[in-house]
Design an enzyme around this catalytic site. Structure first.
Site, PDB file in Angstrom:
ATOM      1  N   THR A 169       0.869  -1.179   0.000  1.00 50.37           N
ATOM      2  CA  THR A 169       0.000   0.000   0.000  1.00 50.37           C
ATOM      3  C   THR A 169       0.906   1.229   0.000  1.00 50.37           C
ATOM      4  O   THR A 169       2.099   1.129   0.300  1.00 50.37           O
ATOM      5  CB  THR A 169      -0.876   0.035   1.259  1.00 50.37           C
ATOM      6  OG1 THR A 169      -0.007   0.142   2.388  1.00 50.37           O
ATOM      7  CG2 THR A 169      -1.715  -1.216   1.400  1.00 50.37           C
ATOM      8  N   GLU A 228      -5.865  -3.826  -0.834  1.00 47.85           N
ATOM      9  CA  GLU A 228      -6.291  -4.953   0.013  1.00 47.85           C
ATOM     10  C   GLU A 228      -7.456  -5.731  -0.591  1.00 47.85           C
ATOM     11  O   GLU A 228      -7.807  -6.797  -0.076  1.00 47.85           O
ATOM     12  CB  GLU A 228      -6.709  -4.431   1.403  1.00 47.85           C
ATOM     13  CG  GLU A 228      -5.564  -3.911   2.259  1.00 47.85           C
ATOM     14  CD  GLU A 228      -5.247  -2.436   2.020  1.00 47.85           C
ATOM     15  OE1 GLU A 228      -5.577  -1.925   0.929  1.00 47.85           O
ATOM     16  OE2 GLU A 228      -4.676  -1.792   2.915  1.00 47.85           O
ATOM     17  N   LYS A 275     -16.038  16.631  10.658  1.00 44.82           N
ATOM     18  CA  LYS A 275     -17.037  16.468  11.718  1.00 44.82           C
ATOM     19  C   LYS A 275     -17.492  17.848  12.174  1.00 44.82           C
ATOM     20  O   LYS A 275     -16.749  18.567  12.828  1.00 44.82           O
ATOM     21  CB  LYS A 275     -16.455  15.650  12.869  1.00 44.82           C
ATOM     22  CG  LYS A 275     -16.172  14.236  12.389  1.00 44.82           C
ATOM     23  CD  LYS A 275     -15.687  13.313  13.461  1.00 44.82           C
ATOM     24  CE  LYS A 275     -15.574  11.912  12.854  1.00 44.82           C
ATOM     25  NZ  LYS A 275     -14.687  11.025  13.553  1.00 44.82           N
ATOM     26  N   TRP A 287     -21.469  14.444  10.155  1.00 47.18           N
ATOM     27  CA  TRP A 287     -20.359  14.268   9.223  1.00 47.18           C
ATOM     28  C   TRP A 287     -20.656  14.969   7.896  1.00 47.18           C
ATOM     29  O   TRP A 287     -21.763  14.870   7.362  1.00 47.18           O
ATOM     30  CB  TRP A 287     -20.129  12.777   8.941  1.00 47.18           C
ATOM     31  CG  TRP A 287     -19.527  12.029  10.089  1.00 47.18           C
ATOM     32  CD1 TRP A 287     -19.268  12.522  11.341  1.00 47.18           C
ATOM     33  CD2 TRP A 287     -19.119  10.663  10.098  1.00 47.18           C
ATOM     34  NE1 TRP A 287     -18.715  11.540  12.125  1.00 47.18           N
ATOM     35  CE2 TRP A 287     -18.618  10.385  11.396  1.00 47.18           C
ATOM     36  CE3 TRP A 287     -19.122   9.638   9.140  1.00 47.18           C
ATOM     37  CZ2 TRP A 287     -18.132   9.134  11.754  1.00 47.18           C
ATOM     38  CZ3 TRP A 287     -18.644   8.390   9.504  1.00 47.18           C
ATOM     39  CH2 TRP A 287     -18.143   8.143  10.797  1.00 47.18           C
TER      40      TRP A 287
HETATM   41  P1  ADP Z   1      -3.012   3.484  -1.800  1.00 47.83           P
HETATM   42  O1  ADP Z   1      -3.270   4.899  -2.223  1.00 47.83           O
HETATM   43  O2  ADP Z   1      -2.661   3.288  -0.362  1.00 47.83           O
HETATM   44  O3  ADP Z   1      -2.222   2.682  -2.733  1.00 47.83           O
HETATM   45  P2  ADP Z   1      -5.127   2.124  -2.934  1.00 47.83           P
HETATM   46  O4  ADP Z   1      -4.542   2.337  -4.259  1.00 47.83           O
HETATM   47  O5  ADP Z   1      -5.306   0.775  -2.391  1.00 47.83           O
HETATM   48  O6  ADP Z   1      -4.387   2.884  -1.831  1.00 47.83           O
HETATM   49  O7  ADP Z   1      -6.427   2.985  -2.875  1.00 47.83           O
HETATM   50  C1  ADP Z   1      -7.534   2.629  -2.119  1.00 47.83           C
HETATM   51  C2  ADP Z   1      -8.382   3.799  -1.767  1.00 47.83           C
HETATM   52  O8  ADP Z   1      -8.656   4.628  -2.894  1.00 47.83           O
HETATM   53  C3  ADP Z   1      -9.764   3.375  -1.310  1.00 47.83           C
HETATM   54  O9  ADP Z   1      -9.761   2.947   0.018  1.00 47.83           O
HETATM   55  C4  ADP Z   1     -10.561   4.641  -1.530  1.00 47.83           C
HETATM   56  O10 ADP Z   1     -10.385   5.563  -0.478  1.00 47.83           O
HETATM   57  C5  ADP Z   1      -9.929   5.215  -2.757  1.00 47.83           C
HETATM   58  N1  ADP Z   1     -10.751   4.879  -3.924  1.00 47.83           N
HETATM   59  C6  ADP Z   1     -10.577   3.881  -4.803  1.00 47.83           C
HETATM   60  N2  ADP Z   1     -11.525   3.914  -5.757  1.00 47.83           N
HETATM   61  C7  ADP Z   1     -12.332   4.958  -5.463  1.00 47.83           C
HETATM   62  C8  ADP Z   1     -13.497   5.523  -6.075  1.00 47.83           C
HETATM   63  N3  ADP Z   1     -14.032   5.030  -7.187  1.00 47.83           N
HETATM   64  N4  ADP Z   1     -14.055   6.590  -5.476  1.00 47.83           N
HETATM   65  C9  ADP Z   1     -13.536   7.125  -4.348  1.00 47.83           C
HETATM   66  N5  ADP Z   1     -12.431   6.646  -3.749  1.00 47.83           N
HETATM   67  C10 ADP Z   1     -11.835   5.576  -4.293  1.00 47.83           C
END
Ligand code: ADP
Length: 547
Positions: free
Chosen positions: A185, A333, A442, A447
């Site tokens: 991640t 994940e 908040k 929210w």
């Molecule tokens: P990282 O940035 O840690 O690599 P990921 O690539 O796994 O994380 O991104 C996951 C996160 O991206 C999700 O938990 C969510 O917050 C955001 N995300 C992914 N797809 C969408 C979407 N279609 N709309 C809004 N947020 C999204």
């Protein structure tokens, strides 16, 4: 009583064997770092993946050991996808946009035995190599003529390595639960954590990508993977491509609007996948050059995920490109596809405005993914489209724990993983992300969704990018501040923007102020970096009038 069906393991090698048997001539088209467009087929990928497997075996790589890649989307990366996992080793894709120190940390944490890299990253490798003591060799993914002149011990040429070995290799019959690939991640808080996929989770996820109400990838598609193979396996499309026999188009390092548009046009692309930022660059190119995508392209659908797809983006694809915007949500994940926003029978025939109200949501879970939302105490919230809570997910391609048990057990008592997202789920099962839990504002005990306000602000023609953060407020605890990057050559005032937002979000959600900046901070995966933004505005105070 046991069923009497054959017990065949779900293996990544079986995907490329299927592609070779039934779609041997389907093409993999890559824009290379070296320059030219390269064309090959699934049959070629399988043959060379077997050569890779023989080469790794000769190097002494054993099942379960990790092989790192720092590479763009391209045919050699695809060969490693199947060769490394197919022979039982673990493909560790590394995001080159991480800070060099983070890359060094994860190569060490993953215990990568060899590191394969595209030429773009030769300077990075030269800089990091002295720190990467555990890496036995660095393989430049090119031919002899293009080998980089860097001073790195055990520098190997990919084409020579592969060329030295035959394609006579029998894929081992692995346990389907064996690890196949590893992706970290982005680590917006603390060190990046590794998500370790299995052959089984990968093959099941591929079925979901190919499903009609997934992304419906098929042999009739020409799929442009703008989403990177270095992060969450390009949303699983290299595997789903082999499963379906779709033609795959790989943009290499060139993700600018012009390069993406030309590939769409020249390779008769029917489906393209990417994050909102790359589509904004594409729109910019189309606008600046007065192009006519409806006439020039064959695009049918565009999968948008990674961050929220604004309604205006879905509309733009529909009206200017004649393409259906397929909004999808997921994370490292979740392999990553969790939900895809396909329509139900009752939406078919709706006027565009009504349909876009559906399309802007992140979508419904595919079979295999279970979703629920909970409050701070873990109590389930109703799926009424109004209540928002922590988004929890469970399923056979969802992580149970991180590599080397970083962070301990990830699951709650019911086996659900807390995504860190805050969402609503409506009675039809459409999930809509309102925020990351860290970013939710908040205000007075309620929210406020920063994403909703951002999406509304993006609808203004002069707004290039928008971010909303909460700032401390004496009475309300927190109030929203809108931070905007104007489009080049465009102007809009604070008052105009606030007026524009009226009626588009709840009245008490209207930002207390607007600040203009030239640039917003982004993470390595192109998401707004709200932590940095909040730091930038640490000393900012809301105008007194709003108190
Ligand atoms: P990282 O940035 O840690 O690599 P990921 O690539 O796994 O994380 O991104 C996951 C996160 O991206 C999700 O938990 C969510 O917050 C955001 N995300 C992914 N797809 C969408 C979407 N279609 N709309 C809004 N947020 C999204």
């Amino acid at each position: 009583m046991q069923g009497l069906m054959q017990d065949r393991p779900l293996l990544i090698s079986s995907l490329i064997e299927h592609a070779n048997a039934f779609h041997p001539g389907a093409e993999i088209v890559s824009r290379t770092v070296e320059g030219p467009i390269h064309r090959c087929t699934y049959a070629d990928i399988r043959r060379r993946a077997k050569q890779v497997a023989n080469a790794l075996t000769a190097l002494g790589v054993r099942a379960g050991e990790r092989i790192g890649t720092l590479a763009w989307n391209g045919f050699r990366h695809m060969e490693l996808y199947f060769g490394v996992s197919g022979m039982g080793a673990v493909l560790h894709t590394i995001n080159p946009r991480l800070f060099p120190e983070q890359i060094a940390y994860i190569v060490d944490h993953a215990d990568d035995q060899y590191l394969f890299f595209d030429l773009t990253f030769a300077p990075l490798i030269a800089r990091l190599a002295p720190q990467l003591k555990g890496v036995k060799g660095f393989v430049a993914m090119t031919d002899r003529a293009h080998m980089p002149a860097i001073d790195v011990p055990n520098l190997v040429c990919y084409e020579e390595l592969v060329g030295e070995h035959t394609d006579d290799f029998d894929w081992p019959m692995l346990d389907e639960n064996a690890a196949s690939s590893l992706c970290y991640t982005s680590g917006t808080t603390g060190n990046p954590k590794g998500v370790l996929y299995s052959h089984r989770s990968t093959v099941l996820h591929s079925f979901a990508v190919c499903a009609a109400d997934g992304i419906a990838l098929s042999a009739r598609d020409s799929a442009l993977l703008v989403v990177p193979m270095f992060h969450v396996n390009a949303w699983g499309t290299p595997y789903a491509g082999a499963m379906s026999g779709a033609k795959l188009v790989m943009p290499g390092p060139n993700l600018d609007g012009k390069s993406v548009y030309e590939l769409m046009r020249d390779e008769r692309v029917t489906v393209a996948l990417g994050v909102p930022t790359v589509w904004l660059m594409l729109f910019g190119h189309v606008e600046a050059n007065s192009l006519d995508p409806r006439r020039e392209l064959t695009l049918q659908r565009v999968v948008i995920g990674g961050s929220a797809a604004p309604r205006t983006m879905c509309e733009h694809f529909e009206s200017r490109f004649g393409a259906f915007a397929l909004h999808a949500w997921g994370m490292t994940e979740t392999s990553p596809i969790g939900t895809v926003c396909n329509l139900l029978p009752k939406h078919v025939g709706l006027p565009l405005a009504g349909r876009l109200d559906v399309q802007k949501k992140q979508g419904r879970p595919l079979f295999g993914v279970e979703l629920r939302i909970t409050d701070d105490d873990g109590r389930r919230l109703p799926h009424d489209g109004v209540a928002f809570g922590h988004l929890m997910v469970r399923g056979p391609w969802i992580a149970a724990s991180y590599f080397k048990s970083e962070g301990g057990d990830l699951l709650d008592a019911d086996g659900f993983f807390d995504t860190g997202d805050v969402a609503t789920i409506d009675p039809d099962g459409y999930m809509q992300i309102t925020d990351r839990s860290k970013d939710v504002i908040k205000s007075g005990g309620e929210w406020i969704s920063s994403i909703d306000i951002e999406n509304a602000a993006i609808g203004h023609p002069a707004v290039g990018e928008a971010a909303v953060i909460g700032v401390a407020h004496e009475k309300w605890q927190e109030r929203p501040l809108l931070v905007v990057v104007r489009k080049p050559g465009q102007d809009v005032s604070r008052e105009e923007l606030l007026h524009f937002l009226e009626g588009k979000v709840a009245k008490w959600w209207l930002p207390d102020d607007v600040q203009f900046v030239t640039e917003l901070p982004h993470t390595a995966t192109g998401k707004l970096q709200k932590i940095r933004l909040r730091e930038m505005f640490r000393d900012y105070r809301l105008p007194a009038a709003a108190a």
